[in-house]
Design a protein around this motif. Structure first.
Motif, PDB file in Angstrom:
ATOM      1  N   TYR A  73     -25.246   1.126  31.448  1.00 51.17           N
ATOM      2  CA  TYR A  73     -26.543   1.746  31.194  1.00 51.17           C
ATOM      3  C   TYR A  73     -27.602   1.177  32.139  1.00 51.17           C
ATOM      4  O   TYR A  73     -28.391   1.908  32.730  1.00 51.17           O
TER       5      TYR A  73
ATOM      6  N   TYR B  89     -28.851   7.291  28.666  1.00 50.75           N
ATOM      7  CA  TYR B  89     -28.785   6.862  27.269  1.00 50.75           C
ATOM      8  C   TYR B  89     -27.691   7.621  26.531  1.00 50.75           C
ATOM      9  O   TYR B  89     -26.905   7.042  25.778  1.00 50.75           O
ATOM     10  N   ALA B  92     -24.394   6.260  27.463  1.00 49.66           N
ATOM     11  CA  ALA B  92     -24.128   5.002  26.761  1.00 49.66           C
ATOM     12  C   ALA B  92     -23.662   5.285  25.339  1.00 49.66           C
ATOM     13  O   ALA B  92     -22.731   4.643  24.836  1.00 49.66           O
TER      14      ALA B  92
END
Lengths: 221, 224
Positions: A73, B89, B92
């Motif tokens: 990330y 995001y 993830a």
């Protein structure tokens, strides 16, 4: 836009140190929140309700858990100083070996450190095989990432720190210069990197912490 | 350039199925190499010396092992029909759920199947807790990937087949439609998607295989 980056971690957790290293490599300002793992904060439990573990990265209020996932990330969000390679095959190899460390190497090595005397020889042999496989991945490179630290080097903080600590606590030799000259050379270069030096806890502190953590186990031996 | 794509698999490996699905979703031509895990080929051992398992994808002679690693490689190499979302995001979160699937969900469901007595009861409780998290994640979506099947669906997808096989063999309900309505519908929707439906391993063979595994587990636990 103002970025708000918080890292829930714990000083002795090498998994949370991975995140600190990556954020510093990218020059990201962040707030570190030290957790007491015996008394986890409501915020940690809220942001990682499934696993209730550190590290957790909170970016503009959005939580991400699991250290290797957080590393990816970070790499995809802050694009300077990439930590994963560009080429899909090299990326696959980096991911493969990082998972190998977390899912296989650490457990097999724990077996080697903690086995009863009669089983220990075999367990050590197995762990050495796995360490050799990882060492071979370094090939001619300075770091797993090439000339500079990368994702796999950061993941391999376990090799650079945990093995040395465990060897001292459990009095079992595993990662020796004699058997693993190239890997030990990498450890030396890794711990010497300025950013890693800032992030790695002192070995004596880790040894003391680990002795306390494992006191029941050590007492039973 | 001529692409050479080979997939080393077994007829029943749920992890290899993930790769079959991904390759078919992306329309990638590939050759299948079936392995007998009781008699692993020299090529398998050469391509995956660390784990000695399937699946292995070999692309232009270069091997990649570990199914979730292979899925990401496929997604980064062939851009059509993207499996992972674009947003970091969301990516993830997708990786998180796939890992949760492997580490917790599959493990607890396997325990429900292979264990007996108190251990089985505890595994059922754990499974319910784990599936509740997935149920929550399904809100407002047809698939975990949204409107289309994505990385998380492929990661969890074997459950859409295995759960009913396990339920049949052990005679226990693992996924109750009333208690987990969204997860239950997901299993139906996923299993019925054409690419998925056309690639399940034969059910009768699966029942025989898993029954044999269970019989062996019971025999070894009662003799110890």
């Amino acid at each position: 836009m103002a970025q708000e980056v918080k890292l829930f971690g714990m000083w002795a957790s090498l998994y949370s140190r991975r995140i600190e290293i990556a954020l510093k490599m990218k020059g990201v300002q962040f707030e570190f929140i030290e957790e007491d793992l015996q008394n986890k904060s409501p915020l940690l439990l809220k942001h990682n309700s499934i696993h209730k573990k550190v590290p957790v990265l909170l970016h503009n209020g959005m939580p991400i858990a699991e250290s290797l996932i957080i590393l990816e990330y970070i790499d995809e969000t802050w694009l300077d100083n990439p930590i994963l390679p560009r080429d899909p095959y090299d990326r696959a190899m980096a991911r493969f070996w990082a998972r190998f460390i977390d899912e296989k190497l650490i457990w097999i090595s724990w077996d080697a450190f903690s086995s009863k005397e009669e089983d220990q020889g075999k367990a050590i042999e197995e762990a050495c095989k796995q360490l050799k496989a990882l060492e071979n991945e370094l090939k001619e490179k300075e770091f797993f990432g090439g000339d500079t630290l990368g994702y796999l080097d950061i993941a391999a903080i376990m090799v650079a720190s945990w093995f040395g600590v465990m060897q001292e606590v459990m009095k079992v030799e595993l990662l020796t210069e004699e058997n693993f000259p190239i890997l030990c050379q990498w450890v030396g270069k890794f711990v010497d990197c300025p950013i890693v030096k800032e992030c790695l806890p002192r070995k004596e502190k880790m040894v003391e912490f680990t002795r306390v953590l494992l006191k029941d186990f050590l007492a039973s031996k | 350039m001529g692409e050479e794509v080979k997939l080393f698999r077994t007829w029943s490996s749920p992890f290899a199925l993930r790769i079959v699905w991904a390759l078919k979703i992306k329309g990638i031509e590939y050759e299948t190499v079936f392995e007998d895990l009781s008699n692993k080929s020299p090529l398998l051992l050469q391509y995956n010396p660390v784990h000695k398992k399937v699946p292995i994808l070999v692309h232009n002679g270069r091997p990649i092992a570990e199914s979730l690693v292979i899925l990401e490689y496929i997604d980064e190499t062939w851009k059509q029909g993207p499996l992972l979302p674009k947003d970091p995001y969301e990516r993830a979160m997708a990786r998180f759920w796939a890992k949760f699937g492997d580490d917790k969900v599959l493990t607890s469901i396997w325990s429900v199947f292979i264990k007996q007595g108190k251990e089985q009861e505890e595994a059922l409780v754990a499974t319910m807790e784990n599936l509740k998290f997935l149920e929550e994640e399904m809100k407002g979506k047809k698939f975990f990937g949204g409107e289309r099947i994505g990385y998380v669906d492929l990661a969890l997808g074997c459950l859409a087949n295995l759960i009913s096989i396990f339920e049949e063999i052990v005679g226990l309900k693992i996924v109750d439609e009333e208690k987990l309505p969204l997860f239950y519908s997901w299993m139906q929707n996923f299993a019925e998607a054409p690419i998925i439906r056309d690639n399940w391993p034969p059910r009768d063979k699966m029942i025989v295989k898993f029954q044999a595994l269970l019989d062996a587990a019971i025999a070894s636990s009662s003799s110890s």
